[in-house]
Design an enzyme around this catalytic site. Structure first.
Site, PDB file in Angstrom:
ATOM      1  N   LEU A  29      -0.390  -2.214   8.857  1.00 40.47           N
ATOM      2  CA  LEU A  29      -0.899  -1.136   7.999  1.00 40.47           C
ATOM      3  C   LEU A  29      -2.034  -1.803   7.271  1.00 40.47           C
ATOM      4  CD1 LEU A  29       2.372   0.409   6.933  1.00 40.47           C
ATOM      5  CD2 LEU A  29       1.096   0.896   8.956  1.00 40.47           C
ATOM      6  N   GLY A  70       0.798  -1.218   0.049  1.00 39.79           N
ATOM      7  CA  GLY A  70       0.159   0.059  -0.086  1.00 39.79           C
ATOM      8  C   GLY A  70       0.901   1.417  -0.104  1.00 39.79           C
ATOM      9  N   TYR A 108     -16.197   1.491   8.056  1.00 41.99           N
ATOM     10  CA  TYR A 108     -14.345   1.488   8.458  1.00 41.99           C
ATOM     11  C   TYR A 108     -14.027   2.219   9.633  1.00 41.99           C
ATOM     12  CZ  TYR A 108      -9.973   3.328   7.613  1.00 41.99           C
ATOM     13  OH  TYR A 108      -8.464   3.990   7.772  1.00 41.99           O
ATOM     14  N   GLU A 125     -10.606   8.884  10.912  1.00 41.26           N
ATOM     15  CA  GLU A 125     -11.960   8.600  10.803  1.00 41.26           C
ATOM     16  C   GLU A 125     -12.667   8.286  11.985  1.00 41.26           C
ATOM     17  OE1 GLU A 125     -14.376   8.114   7.942  1.00 41.26           O
ATOM     18  OE2 GLU A 125     -13.167   9.810   7.389  1.00 41.26           O
ATOM     19  N   SER A 180      -7.065   5.626  12.993  1.00 35.54           N
ATOM     20  CA  SER A 180      -7.366   6.902  11.917  1.00 35.54           C
ATOM     21  C   SER A 180      -8.299   7.892  12.477  1.00 35.54           C
ATOM     22  CB  SER A 180      -8.197   6.150  10.723  1.00 35.54           C
ATOM     23  OG  SER A 180      -8.726   7.051   9.964  1.00 35.54           O
TER      24      SER A 180
HETATM   25  P1  NAP Z   1      -3.598   1.292   1.218  1.00 36.26           P
HETATM   26  O1  NAP Z   1      -2.805   2.142   0.211  1.00 36.26           O
HETATM   27  O2  NAP Z   1      -5.286   0.943   0.775  1.00 36.26           O
HETATM   28  O3  NAP Z   1      -2.923   0.069   1.450  1.00 36.26           O
HETATM   29  C1  NAP Z   1      -3.644  -0.987   2.451  1.00 36.26           C
HETATM   30  C2  NAP Z   1      -2.733  -2.230   2.338  1.00 36.26           C
HETATM   31  O4  NAP Z   1      -3.457  -3.338   3.313  1.00 36.26           O
HETATM   32  C3  NAP Z   1      -2.491  -2.687   0.919  1.00 36.26           C
HETATM   33  O5  NAP Z   1      -1.102  -3.520   1.121  1.00 36.26           O
HETATM   34  C4  NAP Z   1      -3.064  -4.084   1.015  1.00 36.26           C
HETATM   35  O6  NAP Z   1      -2.740  -5.166   0.082  1.00 36.26           O
HETATM   36  C5  NAP Z   1      -3.239  -4.565   2.474  1.00 36.26           C
HETATM   37  N1  NAP Z   1      -4.294  -5.308   2.590  1.00 36.26           N
HETATM   38  C6  NAP Z   1      -5.653  -5.185   2.491  1.00 36.26           C
HETATM   39  N2  NAP Z   1      -6.240  -6.404   3.151  1.00 36.26           N
HETATM   40  C7  NAP Z   1      -5.296  -7.424   3.452  1.00 36.26           C
HETATM   41  C8  NAP Z   1      -5.439  -8.555   3.752  1.00 36.26           C
HETATM   42  N3  NAP Z   1      -6.544  -9.470   4.052  1.00 36.26           N
HETATM   43  N4  NAP Z   1      -4.112  -9.105   4.307  1.00 36.26           N
HETATM   44  C9  NAP Z   1      -3.157  -8.612   4.142  1.00 36.26           C
HETATM   45  N5  NAP Z   1      -3.062  -7.454   3.567  1.00 36.26           N
HETATM   46  C10 NAP Z   1      -4.206  -6.543   3.162  1.00 36.26           C
HETATM   47  O7  NAP Z   1      -3.704   2.167   2.632  1.00 36.26           O
HETATM   48  P2  NAP Z   1      -2.673   3.356   3.222  1.00 36.26           P
HETATM   49  O8  NAP Z   1      -3.084   4.514   2.694  1.00 36.26           O
HETATM   50  O9  NAP Z   1      -1.150   2.824   2.787  1.00 36.26           O
HETATM   51  O10 NAP Z   1      -2.877   3.045   4.721  1.00 36.26           O
HETATM   52  C11 NAP Z   1      -2.160   2.035   5.559  1.00 36.26           C
HETATM   53  C12 NAP Z   1      -3.041   1.892   6.805  1.00 36.26           C
HETATM   54  O11 NAP Z   1      -3.098   3.253   7.613  1.00 36.26           O
HETATM   55  C13 NAP Z   1      -4.326   1.245   6.539  1.00 36.26           C
HETATM   56  O12 NAP Z   1      -4.568   0.490   7.899  1.00 36.26           O
HETATM   57  C14 NAP Z   1      -5.412   2.475   6.772  1.00 36.26           C
HETATM   58  O13 NAP Z   1      -6.622   2.245   7.221  1.00 36.26           O
HETATM   59  C15 NAP Z   1      -4.646   3.387   7.601  1.00 36.26           C
HETATM   60  N6  NAP Z   1      -4.718   4.708   7.673  1.00 36.26           N
HETATM   61  C16 NAP Z   1      -4.490   5.541   6.308  1.00 36.26           C
HETATM   62  C17 NAP Z   1      -4.773   6.943   6.428  1.00 36.26           C
HETATM   63  C18 NAP Z   1      -4.445   7.715   5.084  1.00 36.26           C
HETATM   64  O14 NAP Z   1      -4.762   8.890   5.217  1.00 36.26           O
HETATM   65  N7  NAP Z   1      -3.616   7.066   4.100  1.00 36.26           N
HETATM   66  C19 NAP Z   1      -4.801   7.578   7.679  1.00 36.26           C
HETATM   67  C20 NAP Z   1      -5.284   6.924   8.641  1.00 36.26           C
HETATM   68  C21 NAP Z   1      -5.111   5.579   8.938  1.00 36.26           C
HETATM   69  P3  NAP Z   1      -3.106  -5.162  -1.364  1.00 36.26           P
HETATM   70  O15 NAP Z   1      -2.182  -4.196  -2.112  1.00 36.26           O
HETATM   71  O16 NAP Z   1      -2.886  -6.689  -1.614  1.00 36.26           O
HETATM   72  O17 NAP Z   1      -4.475  -4.539  -1.605  1.00 36.26           O
HETATM   73  O1  G4F Z   2     -10.368  10.692   0.259  1.00 36.71           O
HETATM   74  P1  G4F Z   2     -11.280  10.125   0.777  1.00 36.71           P
HETATM   75  O2  G4F Z   2     -11.927   8.888   0.186  1.00 36.71           O
HETATM   76  O3  G4F Z   2     -10.647   9.984   2.362  1.00 36.71           O
HETATM   77  P2  G4F Z   2     -11.415   9.585   3.641  1.00 36.71           P
HETATM   78  O4  G4F Z   2     -12.663   9.217   3.538  1.00 36.71           O
HETATM   79  O5  G4F Z   2     -11.308  11.002   4.572  1.00 36.71           O
HETATM   80  O6  G4F Z   2     -10.578   8.457   4.417  1.00 36.71           O
HETATM   81  C1  G4F Z   2      -9.099   8.603   4.300  1.00 36.71           C
HETATM   82  O7  G4F Z   2      -8.582   9.016   5.277  1.00 36.71           O
HETATM   83  C2  G4F Z   2      -8.937   8.537   6.564  1.00 36.71           C
HETATM   84  C3  G4F Z   2      -8.065   9.209   7.792  1.00 36.71           C
HETATM   85  O8  G4F Z   2      -8.982  10.239   8.098  1.00 36.71           O
HETATM   86  C4  G4F Z   2      -8.032   7.088   6.435  1.00 36.71           C
HETATM   87  F1  G4F Z   2      -8.231   6.292   7.669  1.00 36.71           F
HETATM   88  C5  G4F Z   2      -8.817   6.171   5.369  1.00 36.71           C
HETATM   89  O9  G4F Z   2      -8.038   5.213   5.367  1.00 36.71           O
HETATM   90  C6  G4F Z   2      -8.795   7.022   4.119  1.00 36.71           C
HETATM   91  O10 G4F Z   2      -7.433   6.786   3.854  1.00 36.71           O
HETATM   92  O11 G4F Z   2     -12.456  11.274   0.962  1.00 36.71           O
HETATM   93  C7  G4F Z   2     -12.120  12.561   1.683  1.00 36.71           C
HETATM   94  C8  G4F Z   2     -13.344  13.446   1.435  1.00 36.71           C
HETATM   95  C9  G4F Z   2     -14.634  12.627   2.067  1.00 36.71           C
HETATM   96  O12 G4F Z   2     -15.371  13.709   2.939  1.00 36.71           O
HETATM   97  C10 G4F Z   2     -15.417  12.672   0.928  1.00 36.71           C
HETATM   98  O13 G4F Z   2     -16.733  12.432   1.113  1.00 36.71           O
HETATM   99  O14 G4F Z   2     -13.428  13.922   0.137  1.00 36.71           O
HETATM  100  C11 G4F Z   2     -14.947  13.693  -0.034  1.00 36.71           C
HETATM  101  N1  G4F Z   2     -15.291  13.520  -1.406  1.00 36.71           N
HETATM  102  C12 G4F Z   2     -15.641  14.043  -2.396  1.00 36.71           C
HETATM  103  N2  G4F Z   2     -15.920  13.742  -3.493  1.00 36.71           N
HETATM  104  C13 G4F Z   2     -14.764  12.305  -2.071  1.00 36.71           C
HETATM  105  C14 G4F Z   2     -15.060  12.487  -3.636  1.00 36.71           C
HETATM  106  N3  G4F Z   2     -14.011  11.159  -1.652  1.00 36.71           N
HETATM  107  C15 G4F Z   2     -13.627  10.327  -2.876  1.00 36.71           C
HETATM  108  N4  G4F Z   2     -13.064   9.095  -2.461  1.00 36.71           N
HETATM  109  N5  G4F Z   2     -14.086  10.554  -4.105  1.00 36.71           N
HETATM  110  C16 G4F Z   2     -14.932  11.477  -4.471  1.00 36.71           C
HETATM  111  O15 G4F Z   2     -15.181  11.788  -5.575  1.00 36.71           O
END
Ligand code: NAP
Ligand code: G4F
Length: 326
Positions: free
Chosen positions: A80, A13, A149, A127, A125
């Protein structure tokens, strides 16, 4: 001195790839758990694949987690792995719970069985704050999740705290606000916008459907945030930390910024599509990361405008290369 060993679940990821790079730069031997799929999806780690060890396993499969720990013998585990896309969590609520919530318990139980000295990081998160009860949000702010989620992440957070308190594990929960990069999945709003702004600029598209333009997020750079994960596991005592920039922007601000980067007026291309509206929305996120600053010495380096510009530039290059454009 022998290198420290770390196991990352979710290494394919966005965050997993940046964290693997960071740990390699710190001299770690890096192991990553990868699940089986019919097509290989190692794009984000292709450039470091020769430097890391990939282990087959799944957060849904208890035995594979134990085997991964036995094989990698890590001092640190970063969990992660998740079904991380909020919108999908309404369509696949049970699956999201199994991966994103119960998956955490599976991994903690595997650690309990294999080696209780392992330091554990849980990717919690912002969230979890959902319908926020105070602003800015900090470690003590009560949770009010707004999606399956968010609910699953609340479970993952509390089971981490519970195993820390029940079994004295070095288990830490990082409550990270949204963080983005050129490696962000195309379905998330930042990348969707920067990719489409680049596509429209190059004449490869002429429309961008979006959902709620009024939602506000605290957006930072993923490269900065993985450093915070590592700093958390270097502390003597496990704890919970908010990681954020402390600034918030609307989705419309994001759109204006990205289209501004390519010299276009967003209003000529963006329209609202009800398919991208959510059954329940998180209206406002803004984090207070002063605990991370005071205790970890962590601060973000990349500002919002720089981040969006970096993503637009990367998408322009990606599309130019793919379409053989000058
Ligand atoms: P991401 O790009 O969606 O990556 C998710 C990873 O989890 C991928 O490597 C995916 O593998 C793996 N995965 C999903 N299902 C699995 C399973 N059943 N077994 C093993 N691996 C699995 O997410 P990210 O943005 O890097 O975020 C990393 C972590 O931080 C997540 O837990 C997310 O919820 C959390 N988080 C993210 C944010 C953000 O803004 N990015 C903020 C707060 C928390 P595949 O490649 O095979 O799908
Ligand atoms: O980019 P988003 O899909 O991220 P969201 O829902 O904030 O979640 C991400 O951040 C979380 C941390 O706060 C992580 F835990 C989670 O795994 C993920 O990485 O949407 C951001 C905002 C939302 O309010 C959504 O309603 O953008 C708004 N939005 C408006 N138009 C959209 C769109 N989101 C998406 N994905 N696509 C749209 O067309």
């Amino acid at each position: 001195m022998t290198a420290k060993r770390a196991l990352i679940t979710g290494i394919t990821g966005q965050d997993g790839s940046y964290l693997a790079e960071f740990l390699l730069s710190e001299g770690y031997e890096v192991f990553g758990l990868v699940r089986r799929s019919s097509t290989i999806n190692y794009e984000r780690i292709a450039h470091i694949q020769d430097d890391i060890h990939l282990i087959s396993g799944d957060i849904l499969d208890q035995t594979s987690l134990q085997k991964a720990l036995i094989t990698s013998r890590p001092e640190e585990v970063y969990n992660l792995a998740a079904q991380s896309f909020v919108q999908t969590s309404w369509q696949q609520a049970v699956f999201t719970g199994d991966v994103t919530a119960i998956g955490v318990t599976r991994l903690l139980d595997a650690i309990m069985t294999v080696n209780r000295d392992i330091r554990f990081y849980q990717a919690s998160s912002s969230e979890m704050f959902g319908k926020v009860v105070e602003s800015p949000q900090k470690e003590t702010t009560p949770f009010y999740p707004r999606s399956p989620y968010g609910v699953a992440k609340v479970y993952g957070h509390w089971i981490t705290v519970n195993y820390r308190e029940s079994y004295n594990l070095h288990a830490t929960s990082g409550i990270l606000f949204n963080h983005e990069s050129p490696r962000r999945g195309l379905e998330f709003v930042t990348r969707k916008v920067t990719y489409h702004a680049a596509k429209i600029k190059l004449g490869l598209a002429n429309k961008l459907p979006l959902g709620n333009l009024d939602a506000k997020r605290d957006w930072g750079f993923a490269g900065d945030y993985v450093r915070a994960m590592w700093l958390m596991l270097q502390q003597d005592t496990p704890d919970d930390y908010v990681v954020s920039t402390g600034k918030t922007h609307t989705v419309q601000n994001l759109v204006e910024c990205a289209f501004g980067c390519v010299g276009l007026n967003w209003q000529d291309y963006v329209y609202q599509d009800p398919n991208f509206m959510r059954p329940a929305e998180v209206d406002l996120l803004i984090g207070d990361s002063s605990k991370a600053k005071d205790q970890l010495g962590w601060e973000p380096q990349v500002q919002f405008e720089q981040l969006i510009e970096m993503m637009v530039e990367a998408d322009l290059k990606l599309l130019q290369d793919a379409h053989n454009l000058p």
